[in-house]
Design an enzyme around this catalytic site. Structure first.
Site, mmCIF file in Angstrom:
data_model
loop_
_atom_site.group_PDB
_atom_site.id
_atom_site.type_symbol
_atom_site.label_atom_id
_atom_site.label_comp_id
_atom_site.label_asym_id
_atom_site.label_seq_id
_atom_site.Cartn_x
_atom_site.Cartn_y
_atom_site.Cartn_z
ATOM 1 N N LYS A 229 2.067 -3.733 6.490
ATOM 2 C CA LYS A 229 2.565 -3.746 5.040
ATOM 3 C C LYS A 229 4.278 -3.595 5.183
ATOM 4 O O LYS A 229 4.932 -4.075 4.348
ATOM 5 C CB LYS A 229 1.954 -2.721 4.324
ATOM 6 N N SER B 104 0.956 -1.110 0.059
ATOM 7 C CA SER B 104 -0.038 -0.006 -0.019
ATOM 8 C C SER B 104 0.848 1.269 0.135
ATOM 9 O O SER B 104 2.046 1.278 0.404
ATOM 10 C CB SER B 104 -0.786 -0.191 1.356
ATOM 11 N N TYR C 246 -1.703 -0.664 10.896
ATOM 12 C CA TYR C 246 -2.012 -1.387 9.598
ATOM 13 C C TYR C 246 -0.669 -1.092 8.616
ATOM 14 O O TYR C 246 -0.174 -2.043 7.878
ATOM 15 C CB TYR C 246 -3.331 -0.849 8.901
#
Ligand code: UD1
Length: 338
Positions: free
Chosen positions: A152, A124, A148
């Protein structure tokens, strides 16, 4: 050629599944349906004529995953499965780290055991964090600012280490910008649980009458109209980017990151106005204070994906708005009726 899609029943996974089938690949989906619906499989069949092989498993569960690898002769893995809500990740960081990192480690262990050498990862733009420029380029340092995003970023590092250790491994890190839109059939699309966090599903739910009005999170940013600017990418363009990445991984080793975006930023009000114009619906909205953690503006520099993968976006913002609305109109309650 057989491709394992973890999280293949999810929003981006299901669109990629269609693109792969239409490009002649065989697809095996591993999904635990914690944030997706079984109905997707039938819809994929309606669109492509092919129902992908399904393993209803938790990818972190190494015993189940090992069984899958033992039965199927997997040539490459595209890893979508993962928790993805920023707010929830701040409340339950342990759950996010456990799930997102464990699934990746289980995959790497099985790939090693079964000699699978190609890995495409669903990363992302959030890995760039609070960068000091708004046009993101792949060689900028990563600096994710929430749990989050850090899952990643850490997974990217794990995969880089794995590719350093095994020179036969090919790892492609795909850094998505803001995926919106849906398959033009209106049969599959974004199907968030509960109140949507993201802009487009919120707009479509307002349009269909499920929510009263959109909250525009801040109109005092240093952007042309004061609202936040993002690089929105049609999910079908994004899906095509995975096929390009897969082809690249056939011929190249090592670990490379690619931005998947259009290179153009649109504001929240650009999205609202375009959605209203293209679909001839009104989106009532109210301006509210900024949302914690939101950045004013960022978009991709997509040159590397064009030069190296030969991939670029084809769809317009109008396509994104029309396709998102068609999906929502045809499925006012998502997949829940089935
Ligand atoms: C979010 C995640 C990002 C993730 C991406 C997936 C955060 C901080 N980041 O990005 O990690 O990869 O989703 O698409 O959550 N907005 C409104 N009203 C709304 C919802 C959004 O005004 O009800 C605005 C936001 O302030 C932002 C823009 O719309 O300016 C896009 O928001 P959103 O769709 O949530 O995506 P991001 O926040 O960019």
């Amino acid at each position: 050629m057989k491709i394992l899609l973890t999280g293949g029943a999810g929003y981006i996974g299901s669109h990629t599944c269609i693109e792969l089938i239409e490009s002649g690949y065989e697809v095996v989906i591993a999904d635990d349906f914690s944030n997706s619906s079984m109905a997707v499989l039938k819809r994929i069949k309606e669109i492509t004529g092919v129902e992908p092989t399904l393993y209803n498993i938790d990818v972190a569960d190494i015993a189940s995953l090992d069984e899958l690898f033992a039965k199927e002769k997997i040539d490459a893995v595209i890893h979508f499965a993962g928790f993805k809500a920023v707010g929830e990740s701040c409340e339950k960081p342990t759950m996010y780290y456990r799930n997102n990192i464990d699934t990746t480690l289980s995959l790497l262990e099985c790939m090693e055991k079964y000699n699978v050498k190609r890995f495409v990862f669903s990363s992302s733009a959030t890995v760039y964090g609070n960068a000091d420029r708004v046009e993101y380029v792949e060689d900028m340092p990563t600096n994710a600012v929430n749990p989050y995003g850090r899952t990643k970023m850490f997974i990217e590092h794990i995969l880089m280490d794995a590719s350093c250790a095994d020179k036969e491994l090919s790892v492609v890190l795909l850094r998505y910008f803001n995926p919106i839109g849906a398959h033009e059939s209106g049969l599959i699309g974004d199907n968030p649980n509960g109140i949507p966090n993201n802009l487009m599903p919120y707009i479509t739910q307002v349009a269909v009458g499920k929510r009263e009005r959109l909250s525009v999170f801040g109109n005092d940013y240093p952007t042309p109209d004061g609202t936040g600017v993002r690089d929105y990418i049609h999910v079908c363009d994004l899906a095509a980017g995975h096929v390009a990445a897969l082809r690249y991984s056939e011929k190249n080793r090592g670990c490379e990151a690619f931005n998947l975006g259009t290179g153009v930023g649109y504001s929240v009000m650009d999205i609202v106005k375009t959605f209203e114009r293209v679909n001839n619906v009104k989106i009532p909205y109210v301006v509210t204070p900024r949302r914690d953690g939101d950045l004013p503006e960022y978009y991709a520099n997509p040159a590397k994906a064009l030069n190296v993968l030969g991939w670029k976006t084809e769809k317009t913002l109008e396509d994104m708005c029309a396709d998102s609305w068609r999906w929502q109109m045809k499925n006012p309650n998502g997949y829940t009726e089935e």
